[in-house]
Design an enzyme around this catalytic site. Sequence first.
Site, PDB file in Angstrom:
ATOM      1  N   ASP A   1      47.495  48.803  34.439  1.00 23.34           N
ATOM      2  CA  ASP A   1      47.932  47.632  35.222  1.00 23.34           C
ATOM      3  C   ASP A   1      49.433  47.613  35.472  1.00 23.34           C
ATOM      4  OD1 ASP A   1      45.389  45.905  35.359  1.00 23.34           O
ATOM      5  OD2 ASP A   1      45.519  46.489  33.270  1.00 23.34           O
TER       6      ASP A   1
ATOM      7  N   TYR B   1      50.514  45.541  21.680  1.00 24.08           N
ATOM      8  CA  TYR B   1      49.922  46.349  20.609  1.00 24.08           C
ATOM      9  C   TYR B   1      50.984  46.772  19.578  1.00 24.08           C
ATOM     10  CZ  TYR B   1      45.715  46.691  23.522  1.00 24.08           C
ATOM     11  OH  TYR B   1      44.596  46.402  24.267  1.00 24.08           O
TER      12      TYR B   1
ATOM     13  N   TYR C   1      38.580  48.379  20.413  1.00 22.64           N
ATOM     14  CA  TYR C   1      38.873  49.765  20.775  1.00 22.64           C
ATOM     15  C   TYR C   1      40.327  50.111  20.489  1.00 22.64           C
ATOM     16  CZ  TYR C   1      41.647  49.500  25.131  1.00 22.64           C
ATOM     17  OH  TYR C   1      42.658  49.339  26.041  1.00 22.64           O
ATOM     18  N   ARG C   2      41.170  49.107  20.249  1.00 19.77           N
ATOM     19  CA  ARG C   2      42.605  49.300  20.114  1.00 19.77           C
ATOM     20  C   ARG C   2      43.160  47.969  19.626  1.00 19.77           C
ATOM     21  NH1 ARG C   2      45.827  50.418  25.736  1.00 19.77           N
ATOM     22  NH2 ARG C   2      47.766  51.236  24.949  1.00 19.77           N
TER      23      ARG C   2
ATOM     24  N   HIS D   1      52.553  38.502  24.612  1.00 22.91           N
ATOM     25  CA  HIS D   1      51.096  38.479  24.501  1.00 22.91           C
ATOM     26  C   HIS D   1      50.579  39.449  23.463  1.00 22.91           C
ATOM     27  CE1 HIS D   1      50.952  42.180  26.771  1.00 22.91           C
ATOM     28  NE2 HIS D   1      51.469  41.625  27.830  1.00 22.91           N
TER      29      HIS D   1
END
Length: 628
Positions: free
Chosen positions: A227, A160, A556-557, A475
């Site tokens: 996670d 992100y 959502y993000r 990622h």
Amino acid sequence: MSNSTSKVPTIEEEYNGAPPRLQDEATAVRDRLAANRTLPARYTRRRGLQPPPGMTAEAFLAAIAELRAELKGGDDLIQINDDAIDLVDGWYLDKPASTHDAFHVADPENLASSAVIFPRSTEDVQAIVRWANRHTSSSADGKTRGVPLYPISMGRNLGYGGAAPRVAGSVVLDLGRNMHQILSLDGGNASCVVEPGVTYFALYEAVERLNEKNKDTQTPLWIDTPDLGGGSVLGNAVDRGVGYTPYGDHFGNHCGMEIVLPDGSLLRTGMGALPGPDGTDNPAWQSFQHSFGPAVHGLFSQSSLGIVVKMGFHLMPAPPAHQSYCLTFPREDDFAAIVEVIRPLAQQGVLGNIPQLRHVVQELNVTGQSRETFRTKGGSGPLSAEEVHAAAAKLPLGDCSWVFYGTQYGPTQEALQNQLADIYKKFADAIPGTRLVLPEDVPADHYLHSRALVCAGVPVLRELDWLNWVPNGAHLFFSPIAPTRGEDARALHALIADLHKKYQYDLFPTLCVAGREMHYIANIVYDRSDADAKRRAIQLMREMIAACAARGFGEYRTHLLFADQVARTYSWGGQALLKLHETIKDALDPQGVLAPGRNGVWPAAYRGEGWELGVDDVDLNVIGPKKK
Ligand code: ADP
């Protein structure tokens, strides 16, 4: 910088290290990733020091010198990102480099910061914010701007944006390094208060010590972890991250914040707004999330309206028994039916947690092996369906198409066995070929065991293994929300699958399915050394955002570079939501000092200059204002 001859430091040695129980595993994970890296460990800067936009390097350095004197902290409190500071991607558990996005999807320098400050206290943070407001410059349009500050806690929300600011040349406030105390751990109230640098690993260890101390008098407590356990408890919650026990909504389970506002003043939310007796904190601060009048706490999640310096959380009393399991389903086409079975079970509270539904291809990548290990038909690009199924057939769960990972919590093992039998029957009646798999049915290194730990609040590192799928693995997450309905699930999945095919990416869908909505998380794993792969990843993200929004599915993000586009898909009522966000931003932060552009909200001091990145912005190697 780590090297493969040393062990990863433990949490006792460094605040951001690994727990002793995971030190060897962390070292092995790090070394596997390093062996898979062909890029140099560090890059020298081509652009040199990038001062904040509109400021000369001289003016910036003079301002920094003034702050250094004011903070009286010596050289350790401020790092100037000039030619002497290389860009180091490092790996997940390194001290965050805080210089750039370690998972760069474009040129690593396009999101580089000018300096990093490591405040020691709330007072330091206040002083820095006031300093940022004092040192103004003019935008091309003649608007007055302060020094842009970008607060991070651990900077580990890789995928992100990590530790990177949206505006290159911003000053990163790395709160974690010097502010990592657990300020309170209240066994009776089952709650805690943490500073920004407290990781899930650190909180878990502290709660375990408390549990041991109180073992004869109190029910043990659990934390809830995402996670991966190295992130900041506070940072993840303000970014509205999730975990997997019944307390998995991290922002929803917070209770009370202390916040430095963009003018340097302090605010307490919840009952903390009412002073306790004799200068103490309010005794109900961690008991009741609200205060009096309009609720404001939500304004500080996914926001650029304040720097959170303390945050309270509820902790879950451990249930007497818990049981993780998975269900496998044979056909790709079972997907919609699985979602239909989950909905009533989740709404009725039969399912113990928010389960994860994963495509079987993730049985392959969570082994930590590269894509090429599973390739049998030659060529390059994503594995074919036949290759995925052939490889899955050799793994412990056997060939299947979807895997549901769930956990039940209850009073006794016997009660859980009854619950499991009911759940299995509901799925098996609707979906022929459903199989139930328990942890004892799979080898010790199978992912189900790691899932069982996470679903019991024990932080782990396992999901890092995904990154070995390609060399130099990084990622990006694409995470839209859809209603928990088979037809929506099918439509969303088809759309995402088609675009992954178009841009030649393996599709890794993980769905967190609740009673009424589901988070669809597609993890785009790319090679940081491959310019073409990065460009395709950006195109894929851009098209998925647009195509999903056209069907009513919104994220959502998202990663920093896609936030403008996502924010503008929430366009109902002539962009009413974004307009309100901007109005509030301008009222609280007129000079735009806090995280300009974060979550697509640009302060007035930047608006109209073309900072926003939209659907057509695929070349992100150099970003900045472009007059429209
Ligand atoms: P992680 O816990 O995964 O390491 P970060 O520390 O990177 O997460 O935080 C995630 C995002 O949340 C950051 O990029 C930043 O925008 C925001 N954030 C983190 N900490 C704070 C804070 N203390 N105050 C305000 N925003 C924050």
